[in-house]
Design an enzyme around this catalytic site. Structure first.
Site, mmCIF file in Angstrom:
data_model
loop_
_atom_site.group_PDB
_atom_site.id
_atom_site.type_symbol
_atom_site.label_atom_id
_atom_site.label_comp_id
_atom_site.label_asym_id
_atom_site.label_seq_id
_atom_site.Cartn_x
_atom_site.Cartn_y
_atom_site.Cartn_z
ATOM 1 C CB THR A 72 -4.625 1.177 2.886
ATOM 2 O OG1 THR A 72 -3.712 1.343 4.029
ATOM 3 C CG2 THR A 72 -5.890 0.620 3.488
ATOM 4 C CD GLN A 168 7.256 -0.306 7.056
ATOM 5 O OE1 GLN A 168 8.401 0.312 6.984
ATOM 6 N NE2 GLN A 168 6.146 0.343 7.383
ATOM 7 C CB SER A 188 3.255 3.272 0.881
ATOM 8 O OG SER A 188 2.493 4.440 1.516
ATOM 9 C CB ALA A 189 5.203 8.198 -1.574
ATOM 10 C CG HIS A 190 3.308 7.592 4.257
ATOM 11 N ND1 HIS A 190 3.340 7.505 5.425
ATOM 12 C CD2 HIS A 190 2.461 6.814 3.659
ATOM 13 C CE1 HIS A 190 2.485 6.526 5.641
ATOM 14 N NE2 HIS A 190 2.082 6.018 4.384
ATOM 15 C CB THR A 226 -8.128 13.800 -11.233
ATOM 16 O OG1 THR A 226 -9.443 13.882 -12.073
ATOM 17 C CG2 THR A 226 -7.303 14.699 -11.861
ATOM 18 C CB CYS A 316 -3.261 0.577 11.264
ATOM 19 S SG CYS A 316 -2.530 1.186 9.841
HETATM 20 N N1 PLP Z 1 1.676 -2.201 4.571
HETATM 21 C C1 PLP Z 1 2.574 -2.282 5.232
HETATM 22 C C2 PLP Z 1 3.866 -3.242 5.580
HETATM 23 C C3 PLP Z 1 2.756 -1.093 6.218
HETATM 24 O O1 PLP Z 1 3.614 -0.848 7.107
HETATM 25 C C4 PLP Z 1 1.790 0.208 5.957
HETATM 26 C C5 PLP Z 1 1.692 1.250 7.014
HETATM 27 O O2 PLP Z 1 2.178 1.209 8.024
HETATM 28 C C6 PLP Z 1 0.666 -0.296 5.059
HETATM 29 C C7 PLP Z 1 0.749 -1.360 4.234
HETATM 30 C C8 PLP Z 1 -0.447 0.966 4.662
HETATM 31 O O3 PLP Z 1 0.526 2.027 4.118
HETATM 32 P P1 PLP Z 1 -0.408 3.193 3.825
HETATM 33 O O4 PLP Z 1 -0.364 4.115 4.933
HETATM 34 O O5 PLP Z 1 0.090 3.769 2.498
HETATM 35 O O6 PLP Z 1 -1.879 2.937 3.429
#
Ligand code: PLP
Length: 376
Positions: A72, A168, A188-190, A226, A316
């Site tokens: 994000t 993704q 994004s790592a998670h 940091t 979201c």
């Molecule tokens: N972009 C895409 C395509 C996503 O699927 C997501 C999360 O579902 C995000 C951005 C946002 O990721 P983050 O949770 O790391 O902010």
């Protein structure tokens, strides 16, 4: 009852290798990477080593990697830095690209929204010469559809920059920043077995970013604050594991996706939203389907009670009853939109998990249909 987790596009469990690398870094390199003493230097080394590994795995230079709190923030950083007066963006983008653009529209930015076909693939439009930025994601979060980002990059005028949200795709299919031709790229790592709270924005050398935050000199001033060496190391380790196992993982995911679809067909009327089974332009983590006659929000709740975790769209927007904007952009009819569920898979699942999930889904659908008949 055992939970069957089919919501890996929302987030993935932490890989044991990533957890171990983070525990080790927290114990051995807990210092502030900006401190000049040996404790700080150990953290700096761990951080920079993670940056180098991530760069190498994604076809970038280490100085092109900026760590952020996740995708994000990375998407906001790219959009606010690179959008000036005119932007083009696909209608498929995640809310964390769409909303910054909508915000800038209120301040006079012109956004040309590119349409999407019924399979969920963007249809690029001619780019007016005053367009500074084009935003096209690599793989869609709701259907898995892979977008023609490389072809779009090649077609752009030299003055137009390209931002690619590859959240993704990274760790699931091969992603090479240089070969893709994007100016900026988000990961994004998670989403691939790494920790929550860390992501990267890759930024092509020579591109100026406007920081969103002020008050520090870290990361070339692009992202003051940091840095977390343990989170960066966890991300690098998870990416390394995902890339090393990618070929085997993809084959397994193809088989899991095909099996889930085959078994869902036995549950009654069901429609596939997005690329077909076996298509080459889909990340096989994702299967988006509609169960005509069943309301997705009720189905989601009943499946949760039956121990199957899935989603009605991006995490979201879950909790809201609004149909997915992605599916709407694909021109999917209203009834099909309101009965759409996203199942997202990981290679840690077994075919027997898929069979068990399908059995539970069939039971829930039968119950919903018979109670609808009683009420009707
Ligand atoms: N972009 C895409 C395509 C996503 O699927 C997501 C999360 O579902 C995000 C951005 C946002 O990721 P983050 O949770 O790391 O902010």
């Amino acid at each position: 009852m055992r939970t069957i987790y089919l919501d890996h596009n929302a987030t993935t469990p932490l890989l044991p290798e990533a957890a171990e690398s983070m525990r080790h870094t927290e114990a051995e390199a807990y210092g502030n990477p900006a401190s000049s003493h040996h404790v700080g230097r150990a953290a700096r080394r761990a951080l920079e080593d993670a940056r180098e590994r991530i760069a190498a795995l994604l076809g970038a230079h280490p100085d092109e990697v900026t760590f952020t709190s996740g995708a994000t923030e990375a998407n906001n950083l790219a959009v606010f830095s690179l959008a000036a007066s005119r932007v083009a963006a696909s209608q498929l983008e995640h809310p964390c690209v769409i909303e910054p653009l909508r915000h800038l529209e209120t301040r006079g930015l012109v956004v040309d929204w590119w349409p999407v076909n019924s399979r969920g693939i963007v249809a690029p439009c001619p780019v007016p010469p005053d367009t500074q930025l084009v935003c096209v994601m690599l793989a869609n979060h709701e259907t898995g559809a892979i977008q023609p980002v490389q072809a779009i990059a090649r077609s752009l005028p030299p003055t137009t920059k390209l931002h690619c949200d590859a959240v993704q795709a990274v760790g699931k299919i091969p992603v090479n920043f240089r070969e893709l031709g994007a100016t900026t790229l988000t990961a994004s790592a998670h989403k691939f077995g790494g920790p929550k709270g860390v992501g990267v924005l890759l930024t092509k050398r020579g591109t100026k970013l406007q920081p969103l935050l002020f008050g520090g000199h870290q990361q070339q001033g692009r992202r003051p604050g940091t840095e977390s060496a343990p989170l960066a190391v966890g991300m690098a380790t998870a990416l390394d594991c995902s890339v090393r196992n990618m070929t085997a993982n993809l084959a397994r995911l193809e088989a899991l996706r095909a099996r889930l679809w085959e078994r869902l067909l036995e549950c009654g009327p069901v429609v596939l939203n997005g690329p077909e089974i076996g298509a080459t332009d889909v990340v096989p983590t994702t299967l988006n389907v509609s169960f005509p006659g069943c309301r997705a929000d009720l189905l989601l709740m009943s499946l949760d009670l039956a121990g199957v975790a899935c989603s009605t769209g991006s995490a979201c927007s879950s909790g809201s009853l609004l149909p997915s904007p992605v599916l709407r952009a694909m021109g999917i009819p209203e009834e099909q939109l309101r009965s759409a569920l996203r199942f997202s898979l990981s290679p840690t699942l077994e075919l027997t998990d898929i069979d068990e999930a399908a059995t539970r889904i069939a039971t829930v659908i039968r119950q919903m249909q018979s109670s609808a008949k009683v009420v009707g």
